[in-house]
Design a protein around this motif. Structure first.
Motif, mmCIF file in Angstrom:
data_model
loop_
_atom_site.group_PDB
_atom_site.id
_atom_site.type_symbol
_atom_site.label_atom_id
_atom_site.label_comp_id
_atom_site.label_asym_id
_atom_site.label_seq_id
_atom_site.Cartn_x
_atom_site.Cartn_y
_atom_site.Cartn_z
ATOM 1 N N ARG A 35 39.935 29.300 34.509
ATOM 2 C CA ARG A 35 39.873 30.488 35.012
ATOM 3 C C ARG A 35 39.626 31.346 33.811
ATOM 4 O O ARG A 35 40.614 31.384 32.637
ATOM 5 C CB ARG A 35 41.299 30.841 35.511
ATOM 6 N N ASP A 37 39.916 35.066 33.145
ATOM 7 C CA ASP A 37 40.363 36.406 33.544
ATOM 8 C C ASP A 37 39.453 37.411 33.037
ATOM 9 O O ASP A 37 39.173 38.416 33.647
ATOM 10 C CB ASP A 37 41.811 36.465 33.470
ATOM 11 N N GLY A 40 36.614 37.515 35.162
ATOM 12 C CA GLY A 40 36.740 37.673 36.623
ATOM 13 C C GLY A 40 36.355 36.508 37.415
ATOM 14 O O GLY A 40 35.965 36.634 38.371
ATOM 15 N N GLU A 42 36.524 31.839 38.151
ATOM 16 C CA GLU A 42 36.862 30.548 37.942
ATOM 17 C C GLU A 42 35.545 29.932 37.738
ATOM 18 O O GLU A 42 34.716 30.051 38.481
ATOM 19 C CB GLU A 42 37.669 29.973 38.968
ATOM 20 N N GLU A 57 33.045 31.148 40.525
ATOM 21 C CA GLU A 57 33.469 31.657 41.674
ATOM 22 C C GLU A 57 34.363 32.900 41.434
ATOM 23 O O GLU A 57 35.109 32.903 40.336
ATOM 24 C CB GLU A 57 34.398 30.587 42.442
ATOM 25 N N LEU A 59 36.961 35.931 41.007
ATOM 26 C CA LEU A 59 38.406 36.036 41.233
ATOM 27 C C LEU A 59 38.762 37.149 42.340
ATOM 28 O O LEU A 59 39.837 37.056 42.876
ATOM 29 C CB LEU A 59 39.071 36.210 39.864
ATOM 30 N N THR A 63 34.503 41.887 41.100
ATOM 31 C CA THR A 63 34.336 41.744 39.497
ATOM 32 C C THR A 63 32.701 41.596 39.606
ATOM 33 O O THR A 63 31.962 41.480 40.612
ATOM 34 C CB THR A 63 34.727 40.001 39.588
#
Length: 135
Positions: A35, A37, A40, A42, A57, A59, A63
Motif C-alpha cells: 500500500r 498511501d 493513493g 495498493e 488499485e 485507495l 486519487t
C-alpha cells in the motif's frame, strides 16, 4: 537518460482479481505487494520472465488512479523508465520546459525514488522515472 523500461503500470478496479488473471493467463508471479498511501494506491509488482508489470488499485475515487479509472476504465496507466537518478532527470527536463507532474522525486513502490512526466509532453502517455537512489 532512460536505462531501460522498468515496468508497465496497469490500473485495475480489483487488485486480487487482477492478480489471479495475470497469474493464470500469463504465468506472472507476485514479486511485491504494498500500500503506497503517498500515491493513493495498493500496488502489486509482478514478474513475467525478465519483465515487470505493476498493477494499481486506487485507495479512493479521488486519487489519481481512481480518477483515471472513472474517466478511462481499467487498462494501461503508465510506462516507467529506469534512470540513474530521478532528480537529475527532472532537472534536465525542467531545463527544457518539459511539462512535469512532479517537480521533485517522491517515494514509490519498493521505497524507490519516482516522478512522473505529464502525458502532454509524451504524446499522451504518462511516463514515470524510477531509480533506487534514496535522497
Amino acid at each position: 537518460m532512460a536505462l531501460s523500461v522498468h515496468h508497465l503500470g496497469i490500473a485495475v478496479e480489483d487488485l486480487d482479481a487482477a492478480l489471479l488473471v495475470y497469474s493464470d493467463l500469463f504465468g506472472a508471479t507476485l514479486e511485491h505487494r504494498e500500500r503506497v498511501d503517498e500515491q493513493g494506491v495498493e500496488a502489486a509488482s509482478l514478474r513475467v520472465g525478465e519483465s515487470r508489470i505493476e498493477l494499481l488499485e486506487p485507495l479512493a475515487p479521488e486519487t489519481p488512479v481512481g480518477r483515471f479509472l472513472a474517466k478511462r476504465g481499467p487498462g494501461m496507466h503508465h510506462v516507467a523508465f529506469a534512470v540513474a537518478d530521478v532528480g537529475v532527470e527532472l532537472a534536465r527536463l525542467k531545463a527544457h520546459d518539459v511539462l512535469l507532474v512532479d517537480e521533485t522525486p517522491r517515494r514509490g513502490l519498493f521505497g524507490l525514488q519516482v516522478a512522473f512526466v505529464h502525458p502532454e509532453a509524451t504524446g499522451g502517455v504518462l511516463a514515470e522515472f524510477v531509480s533506487d537512489v534514496h535522497k
